[in-house]
Enzyme design. Structure first.
Site, PDB file in Angstrom:
ATOM      1  N   HIS A 208       2.736   2.023   2.364  1.00  0.00           N
ATOM      2  CA  HIS A 208       3.708   0.840   1.989  1.00  0.00           C
ATOM      3  C   HIS A 208       4.959   0.816   1.656  1.00  0.00           C
ATOM      4  O   HIS A 208       5.802   0.046   1.542  1.00  0.00           O
ATOM      5  CB  HIS A 208       2.806   0.517   0.553  1.00  0.00           C
ATOM      6  CG  HIS A 208       3.211   1.235  -0.620  1.00  0.00           C
ATOM      7  ND1 HIS A 208       2.109   1.789  -1.521  1.00  0.00           N
ATOM      8  CD2 HIS A 208       3.618   1.076  -1.421  1.00  0.00           C
ATOM      9  CE1 HIS A 208       2.557   2.900  -1.945  1.00  0.00           C
ATOM     10  NE2 HIS A 208       3.153   2.287  -2.676  1.00  0.00           N
ATOM     11  N   ASP A 243      -3.799   3.723   2.793  1.00  0.00           N
ATOM     12  CA  ASP A 243      -2.328   3.943   2.732  1.00  0.00           C
ATOM     13  C   ASP A 243      -1.727   4.898   2.536  1.00  0.00           C
ATOM     14  O   ASP A 243      -0.497   6.056   1.869  1.00  0.00           O
ATOM     15  CB  ASP A 243      -2.178   3.445   1.192  1.00  0.00           C
ATOM     16  CG  ASP A 243      -1.234   2.832   1.456  1.00  0.00           C
ATOM     17  OD1 ASP A 243      -0.894   2.071   1.931  1.00  0.00           O
ATOM     18  OD2 ASP A 243      -0.112   3.518  -0.046  1.00  0.00           O
ATOM     19  N   SER A 357       5.894   5.941  -5.286  1.00  0.00           N
ATOM     20  CA  SER A 357       4.511   6.177  -4.806  1.00  0.00           C
ATOM     21  C   SER A 357       5.209   7.614  -3.516  1.00  0.00           C
ATOM     22  O   SER A 357       5.923   7.640  -2.563  1.00  0.00           O
ATOM     23  CB  SER A 357       5.054   5.078  -3.259  1.00  0.00           C
ATOM     24  OG  SER A 357       4.267   4.297  -4.238  1.00  0.00           O
TER      25      SER A 357
END
Length: 506
Positions: A208, A243, A357
């Site tokens: 992402h 992810d 992230s």
């Protein structure tokens, strides 16, 4: 006798006369022994001097006066708005939140069980208590559309070498292996983090991050190392199922690869250190512990590929999961589909925020135990979320397998059990938790291994299974074609079978 003026010069003749007068007064006092004693003019025990205190050497009278406001003591954090906006400069402009009380640094001491209990209770009372469920809104750790470059320290700052902590050493070791990633496209941009895999520039991050939450498959990616070098980067491959993504820095050399730890050896309570670029603040270090292991979360991911909704290893739990990816704008910010992915994670209370992230979660030896991926939010479905002490990282063993497959082939594989599963606790008559097998696929791994409809799976490769999400996450964590041991309950008896997993998407 008053003690004032003791610094005056003494006249010998006057001193003799004074002695004679005191002798006479003493004789007179003896004659009137029953008379009340006279109150002295000033007691030597007085706490209120009759004259002003002398000024402190080296300090002007103006400086010694109490100010109406003073800046925080050295070491106190100056609050600033996210994304490096103007810092606090005046009491008149004070925000609604307040400084933490300034305290004098004291030697570290072990916290006793009683103090730990007090801290936990206080935290619960202040924030209220709630379980992880529909009331929680998970977010991606990806910054909002506006990207502002913040000043970044080039190394770990050590001002007092006599009080260096273990965390300081961990940070010094790991920081060179963590990078800040800026991705942009015509639809927007954001910042995340990454971890160096090889000295020639392979870096792991989240899907992402490099796809802008599924908004683009062709983002422009720029990477900044901890020492300030900037590189263009190409996307080697993405794995939306877990992810994870791998990028390659153009022209990079002599980078510092991260050391991997075996995440299967972790214990609850082990020390954790998270390193990344929360809110665009590169080289940020936070600490905590492993809060839980074998946790599984279901995330609504815009980056997830289009898969057949009749996938024999999918589970229908109704609606979206409690965790999802966004740009800090709530669910409205998602640009992709509403498909979900189930991933197995390490839960930590180390502060993780948007921008972390793809960053590193390391152990007490500075070895990678996880890639930070998501946090839980106690708020509603919109607005920027922040750390509430419930963060999640993809275990290093999964990261190592998936990234190596991406580097070798450009993509990663995932296991397929070939069974439709539901939460056993929701099945009428069930007395245990687990993944209830609603159906098996002809010729699939589950059927070949002897599983039947009505079985309740309670373990997978030694990991406890409490619901359908747990089973799906563990199956997806395994490589296609790998062998697995499944523990299940049939007719009240616990049984075990070995299966060879199929391949998701084949």
């Amino acid at each position: 006798m008053s003690t004032e003026n003791t610094a005056d010069s003494v006249d010998p003749q006057g001193a003799a006369e004074t002695a004679n007068r005191e002798a006479a007064q003493g004789a007179d006092a003896s004659a009137h022994a029953t008379a009340p004693a006279a109150t002295p003019v000033e007691s030597t025990q007085s706490t209120q001097p009759t004259e002003p205190l002398p000024p402190t050497p080296g300090v002007s009278p103006a400086a010694s006066a109490s100010p109406t406001w003073a800046p925080p003591a050295a070491g106190t954090h100056h609050p600033q708005s996210p994304y490096a906006q103007a810092p606090y400069t005046s009491p008149a402009a004070a925000p609604n939140y307040a400084f933490a009380p300034a305290t004098t640094a004291a030697p570290r001491a072990k916290v006793g069980a009683g103090k730990v209990a007090g801290i936990i209770i206080a935290a619960a009372l202040v924030g209220g208590a709630a379980g992880l469920g529909g009331a929680y809104a998970g977010v991606s750790l990806f910054a909002p559309d506006t990207v502002t470059t913040a000043s970044r320290p080039a190394s770990v700052t050590v001002n007092d070498t006599s009080s260096v902590t273990q965390t300081t050493g961990i940070a010094a070791k790991v920081l060179p292996s963590v990078v800040t990633i800026e991705a942009s496209s015509s639809s927007g941009g954001g910042t995340g983090s990454g971890v160096v895999l090889t000295s020639d520039g392979y870096v792991v991050t989240n899907t992402h991050v490099v796809t802008l939450d599924g908004a683009t498959a062709d983002a422009t990616v720029r990477v900044t190392t901890s020492d300030g070098r900037v590189y263009d980067a190409d996307v080697v491959g993405t794995d939306p199922i877990y992810d994870l993504a791998v990028i390659k820095l153009v022209g990079a050399e002599d980078l510092t690869p991260i050391d991997f730890a075996d995440s299967s050896n972790l214990n609850v309570g082990d020390q954790t250190v998270a390193i990344g670029a929360p809110l665009g603040l590169s080289n940020t270090v936070t600490t905590g512990i492993v809060s839980a292991l074998n946790r599984s979360i279901q995330i609504s991911s815009a980056a997830a590929p289009d898969t057949d909704q009749s996938d024999p290893n999918s589970e229908d739990q109704g609606g979206e999961g409690p965790f999802y990816f966004d740009f800090g704008q709530g669910r409205q910010g998602s640009t992709g589909s509403n498909e979900t992915i189930s991933i197995a994670v390490i839960q930590t209370d180390a502060a993780i925020n948007p921008g972390n992230s793809g960053g590193a979660l390391v152990d007490s030896d500075g070895k990678l135990i996880g890639i930070n991926v998501a946090i839980a939010s106690a708020g509603g479905s919109s607005g920027q979320a922040g750390s509430i002490g419930v963060g999640f990282s993809i275990p290093s063993n999964v990261v190592e397998r998936v990234t190596q497959e991406i580097i070798d082939t450009g993509s990663a594989t995932h296991g397929l059990l070939g069974a439709s599963v539901q939460n056993a606790a929701m099945i009428q008559g069930s007395t245990i938790t687990g993944a209830y097998v609603a159906d098996v696929t002809d010729g699939g791994a589950a059927q070949r291994g002897g599983l039947q409809a009505g079985d309740i799976v309670t373990g997978f490769n030694g990991v406890p299974i409490s619901d359908a999400t747990d089973l799906t996450a563990q199956v997806r964590a395994a490589a296609a074609g790998s062998d697995a041991t499944v523990t299940f309950v049939r007719d009240g008896q616990t049984r075990t079978v070995d299966v060879t997993l199929g391949q998701l998407g084949s």
